[in-house]
Scaffold this active site. Structure first.
Site, PDB file in Angstrom:
ATOM      1  N   LYS A 175      -9.666   8.017   1.135  1.00 22.68           N
ATOM      2  CA  LYS A 175     -10.082   6.633   0.893  1.00 22.68           C
ATOM      3  C   LYS A 175     -11.551   6.431   1.254  1.00 22.68           C
ATOM      4  O   LYS A 175     -12.170   5.459   0.839  1.00 22.68           O
ATOM      5  CB  LYS A 175      -9.208   5.677   1.717  1.00 22.68           C
ATOM      6  CG  LYS A 175      -7.770   5.578   1.215  1.00 22.68           C
ATOM      7  CD  LYS A 175      -6.977   4.528   1.980  1.00 22.68           C
ATOM      8  CE  LYS A 175      -5.558   4.381   1.469  1.00 22.68           C
ATOM      9  NZ  LYS A 175      -4.666   5.466   1.911  1.00 22.68           N
ATOM     10  N   PHE A 180       1.280  -3.156   3.990  1.00 19.62           N
ATOM     11  CA  PHE A 180       1.386  -4.512   4.532  1.00 19.62           C
ATOM     12  C   PHE A 180       2.834  -4.942   4.357  1.00 19.62           C
ATOM     13  O   PHE A 180       3.397  -4.777   3.290  1.00 19.62           O
ATOM     14  CB  PHE A 180       0.532  -5.469   3.695  1.00 19.62           C
ATOM     15  CG  PHE A 180      -0.819  -5.786   4.250  1.00 19.62           C
ATOM     16  CD1 PHE A 180      -1.369  -5.076   5.291  1.00 19.62           C
ATOM     17  CD2 PHE A 180      -1.560  -6.830   3.709  1.00 19.62           C
ATOM     18  CE1 PHE A 180      -2.612  -5.393   5.781  1.00 19.62           C
ATOM     19  CE2 PHE A 180      -2.808  -7.144   4.188  1.00 19.62           C
ATOM     20  CZ  PHE A 180      -3.337  -6.429   5.224  1.00 19.62           C
ATOM     21  N   HIS A 229      -9.398   2.147  -1.091  1.00 15.32           N
ATOM     22  CA  HIS A 229      -7.957   1.997  -0.930  1.00 15.32           C
ATOM     23  C   HIS A 229      -7.395   1.475  -2.249  1.00 15.32           C
ATOM     24  O   HIS A 229      -7.594   0.310  -2.600  1.00 15.32           O
ATOM     25  CB  HIS A 229      -7.666   1.046   0.216  1.00 15.32           C
ATOM     26  CG  HIS A 229      -6.206   0.967   0.584  1.00 15.32           C
ATOM     27  ND1 HIS A 229      -5.219   1.625  -0.125  1.00 15.32           N
ATOM     28  CD2 HIS A 229      -5.576   0.316   1.594  1.00 15.32           C
ATOM     29  CE1 HIS A 229      -4.044   1.377   0.426  1.00 15.32           C
ATOM     30  NE2 HIS A 229      -4.233   0.590   1.464  1.00 15.32           N
ATOM     31  N   CYS A 251       0.811  -1.221   0.000  1.00 13.59           N
ATOM     32  CA  CYS A 251       0.000   0.000   0.000  1.00 13.59           C
ATOM     33  C   CYS A 251       0.838   1.261   0.000  1.00 13.59           C
ATOM     34  O   CYS A 251       0.298   2.367  -0.068  1.00 13.59           O
ATOM     35  CB  CYS A 251      -0.923  -0.017   1.205  1.00 13.59           C
ATOM     36  SG  CYS A 251      -1.619  -1.640   1.506  1.00 13.59           S
ATOM     37  N   HIS A 302      -3.125   7.975   5.643  1.00 10.20           N
ATOM     38  CA  HIS A 302      -3.267   6.629   5.076  1.00 10.20           C
ATOM     39  C   HIS A 302      -4.717   6.201   5.314  1.00 10.20           C
ATOM     40  O   HIS A 302      -5.365   5.709   4.412  1.00 10.20           O
ATOM     41  CB  HIS A 302      -2.254   5.692   5.723  1.00 10.20           C
ATOM     42  CG  HIS A 302      -2.211   4.337   5.099  1.00 10.20           C
ATOM     43  ND1 HIS A 302      -2.048   4.152   3.747  1.00 10.20           N
ATOM     44  CD2 HIS A 302      -2.332   3.089   5.635  1.00 10.20           C
ATOM     45  CE1 HIS A 302      -2.055   2.853   3.472  1.00 10.20           C
ATOM     46  NE2 HIS A 302      -2.226   2.188   4.598  1.00 10.20           N
ATOM     47  N   GLU A 312      -2.223   5.544  13.393  1.00  9.93           N
ATOM     48  CA  GLU A 312      -1.876   6.741  12.622  1.00  9.93           C
ATOM     49  C   GLU A 312      -2.213   8.009  13.411  1.00  9.93           C
ATOM     50  O   GLU A 312      -1.428   8.965  13.433  1.00  9.93           O
ATOM     51  CB  GLU A 312      -2.603   6.733  11.273  1.00  9.93           C
ATOM     52  CG  GLU A 312      -2.140   7.868  10.355  1.00  9.93           C
ATOM     53  CD  GLU A 312      -2.677   7.742   8.941  1.00  9.93           C
ATOM     54  OE1 GLU A 312      -3.597   6.920   8.712  1.00  9.93           O
ATOM     55  OE2 GLU A 312      -2.177   8.473   8.059  1.00  9.93           O
TER      56      GLU A 312
END
Lengths: 422, 326
Positions: free
Chosen positions: A344, A409, A349, A174, A314, A325
């Site tokens: 997002k 990830f 995403h 990502c 994110h 975050e």
């Protein structure tokens, strides 16, 4: 003209943006996507290009293309190349550049596999289902395994734009789009080239990948209300929503852009990157690596933290990401953090493309002095203590710099610092 | 600006470590029956479970286990364990590894399912059959992720996709970042396993069938299992911490072979070694993403100065290695 500095606080060439492009579930170009994002619209809907019978999650932020037919979607490699070409064509047109481009091609993209339709075609021509029979069959069917050519979309696009060198097909999950921007920025700072293409495209929304993410319990399964499913920072967030899309930037040194009379749209002020050694799918709960990349990007920019007036988070809408975050943002900025939204919530995403798309969103927000919202905020999590720009875009004045966060990830964390008018 | 190679983590059919990869000429170790009619170079027997904690072992597939072990060898070889917190990582990777048993089971049945029902049938079978953590064993960037977790490598982390060219480009960027001082120490490399049908399937049209032959006498690939990781750092910084440089990596160049002619010509230069050269692929087999890092490492060990490499579809590469004299 002579007042414009050509180098940054460390004497490196300043890296500026002269072209931008974007494809999202809200639009096939930047203008449409930006209109949707600032209107607070959701691009999330039921998947129709393949059969989702029996799946835990049956929706996404889909970009269906003319080549998609029900039950016969484009293979992922073709979708990546097509979406990438749409975004880079747009970016190059804005920059006023045409192929060949005398610089590197840095491209975030997903691993491309032989998908089941191709696998089944190989099986149909094979004498059996075992590995030997399948491999012998595939040896006679080069067209089918071409889909397994791992970086072919990057090669296709590099040829289309006549870029130099080996195309960098970047996968840091990502964070890929952010990593691509970072690699291009470093190449320009090193003086390897004066212009570079950086971006990413995503097409992982295939049946098997959707099933795999669902098995990890990473996806929202709010099938009864897809548009409300991506709800970062809310109390009821239950996972991310997959999205198709692409983002593209034309990067140049300030000197190169000025010399050819290009319009400077914005600047890559700094980049930060750290690997998290904690866990494959979870950020370290102390948020130190995530805070670290933001601090590194700010330090790389040479600007004080208070100059950064917007964070594009994110913000995946998973319970854990948003908590970590938020903690990291407070570690960097203290009690009162800059307005922070997760786009997002509207375009899902977009994984390998997210870092590139969201960098472009930051530049648009700074250009228009209009911060895109986080939608689906009926129940914003008060514990996060963030100004998430709920529901509606917010007009601002004097905001000249923003941060774009991307965490992958596998623990690959990237933050890009962007500026306009500095 | 001088970049030194201070550590190597090498594993192939020749064995494990520097010494196993220093002997020339090396007799090829072959397995011509296990994946017949495709000859492969098998991995030297390793007890990876002795090197990788059991909990981590289960979350990886073969190439990740091999790669994390080779990365650990390189860090140890460089004596760089104290520097992992600031170590940058560049990995070249393929598409990961699949559950080949599940694939074969589904492929045995799929033609008996009516074409109109196959999508829903696959959804059900994949949902029931896939092991959740397999995805993490499969994702291309999870070799880098696993190296960070197992060895605490916490600097920047980038993974390039794309066969031989990715390995060469990773090495080029790693070298450039050490040379310009933006990276204190760099770990760069790749791993690939030939002894898997899913990996062979991906490269099926390019694989040699039946008898093995030296690279100069064939037009196709004989794949090999192996891994190659290098530790790079500035010579003065390496010396200052008491490391012993193996060699200097002077330059790495990469470019695409012009392919205006359309289909790649596998009979052309890529598989032809110039006279007198060490044909690394003859000894180790073709290691895909790990091929060029292995070639550079073996050149350094053999005291050779020039290394060239080609991708079977894309790219040509060259590196200059120089002997280090204190």
């Amino acid at each position: 003209m002579k007042d414009i500095a050509l180098t940054d606080h460390l004497g490196r060439p300043r890296v500026v943006v002269t072209g931008m492009g974007m494809v999202t579930a809200l639009g096939l170009n930047l203008a449409e996507s930006w209109a949707g994002l600032t209107a607070g619209r959701s691009g999330v809907r039921d998947i129709t290009r393949f059969d989702t019978t029996g799946m835990r999650t049956r929706f996404g932020a889909c970009v269906d293309l003319p080549g998609d037919r029900p039950g016969r979607p484009l293979p992922a490699g073709e979708r990546v190349a097509t979406l990438g070409a749409m975004a880079f064509d747009e970016a190059l047109a804005q920059a006023g550049l045409t192929a060949p481009i005398a610089g590197p091609f840095c491209f975030g993209m997903p691993p491309i596999e032989i998908e089941w339709p191709a696998r089944t075609a190989i099986r149909e021509a094979a004498t059996g289902a075992d590995g030997m029979a399948m491999t012998l069959s595939a040896a006679e069917l080069p067209g089918q395994v071409a889909g397994g050519e791992l970086f072919s979309p990057a090669v296709v696009l590099a040829r289309r734009y006549g870029t130099r060198g080996i195309p960098q097909a970047v996968t840091t999950a990502c964070a890929s789009g952010g990593t691509a921007i970072q690699l291009a920025t470093e190449a320009l700072r090193r003086g390897e080239a004066s212009v570079a293409l950086a971006g990413g495209a995503e097409a992982s929304m295939t049946p098997e990948t959707l099933i795999r993410f669902a098995l990890l319990h990473a996806l929202s399964n709010r099938n009864d209300d897809p548009a409300a499913a991506s709800r970062p920072f809310s109390l009821s967030r239950d996972g991310f929503v997959m999205g198709d899309g692409a983002g593209a930037l034309v990067l140049e040194t300030m000197e190169h852009a000025l010399a050819r009379g290009a319009t400077v749209l914005g600047e890559i002020l700094g980049v930060g990157e750290r690997a998290d050694t904690f866990h494959r799918t979870r950020s370290s709960p102390d948020a130190v690596p995530v805070a670290g990349v933001m601090q590194d990007a700010i330090a790389d920019s040479g600007l004080p933290p208070e100059v950064f007036g917007y964070i594009n988070a994110h913000g995946t809408s998973t319970p854990e990401n948003d908590k970590t975050e938020a903690m990291a943002i407070h570690m960097v900025f203290g009690e009162v953090a800059p307005p922070t939204s997760s786009t997002k919530s509207m375009i899902g995403h977009t994984l390998s493309a997210a870092g590139a798309i969201e960098a472009v969103i930051c530049l648009m927000a700074l250009r228009d002095q209009l911060l895109p919202p986080t939608i689906n905020q009926d129940d914003t999590d008060p514990a996060l203590n963030l100004d998430v720009i709920p529901h509606q875009a917010r007009a601002v004045t004097g905001v000249k710099a923003a941060l774009s966060n991307s965490f992958g990830f596998g623990g690959q964390n990237v933050c890009v610092a962007l500026g306009v008018g500095l | 600006m001088t970049v030194a190679i201070t550590g190597l983590g090498l594993i192939s059919c020749l064995g494990e470590g520097r010494e196993a990869h220093s002997a020339w000429p090396a007799e090829p170790v072959l397995d011509e029956t296990g994946f017949a009619p495709f000859p492969i170079h098998p991995l030297t027997p390793l007890k990876l479970e002795d090197h990788i904690p059991r909990r981590e072992f289960r979350q990886m597939e073969g190439w990740q286990r091999l790669g994390t072990h080779a990365a650990g060898l390189a860090i140890a070889d460089a004596g760089a364990g104290a520097l992992v917190g600031q170590m940058d990582l560049m990995v070249a990777a393929g598409g990961g590894e699949r559950d080949t048993t599940l694939d074969a089971t589904l492929l045995a049945e799929i033609l008996t399912v009516a074409p109109s029902d196959r999508e829903a049938w696959l959804n059900r079978k994949l949902g029931e059959g896939l092991r959740p953590t397999l995805f993490l064993a499969q994702l291309s960037n999870l070799l880098a992720g696993s190296i960070s977790i197992l060895h605490n490598v916490a600097g920047s982390s980038r993974t390039f996709l794309g066969e031989e060219a990715a390995g060469a480009e990773a090495l080029r960027v790693a070298h450039a970042r050490v040379a310009d001082g933006t990276s204190r120490i760099m770990l760069v490399g790749a791993a690939w396993i030939a002894a898997r049908w899913d990996n062979l399937l991906t490269y099926a049209p390019w694989l040699q069938q039946n008898a093995w032959a030296p690279t100069a006498e064939r037009e196709k690939l004989v794949p090999g299992s192996g891994a190659a990781f290098l530790v790079l750092e500035k010579l003065d910084a390496a010396l200052a911490r008491g490391a012993r440089p193996l060699a200097l990596l002077e330059e790495v160049r990469t470019d695409m072979v012009p392919l205006d002619t359309g289909a790649p010509d596998v009979s052309a230069a890529p598989f032809q070694a110039p006279a007198g050269a060490l044909a690394v692929a003859d000894a180790t087999g073709h290691l895909m993403e790990a091929a060029f890092p292995m070639a550079v490492a073996m050149a350094a060990l053999a005291g050779k100065q020039h290394v060239t490499g080609f991708g079977h579809r894309h790219g040509h590469f060259a590196a200059t290695v120089k002997e280090y004299r204190a």
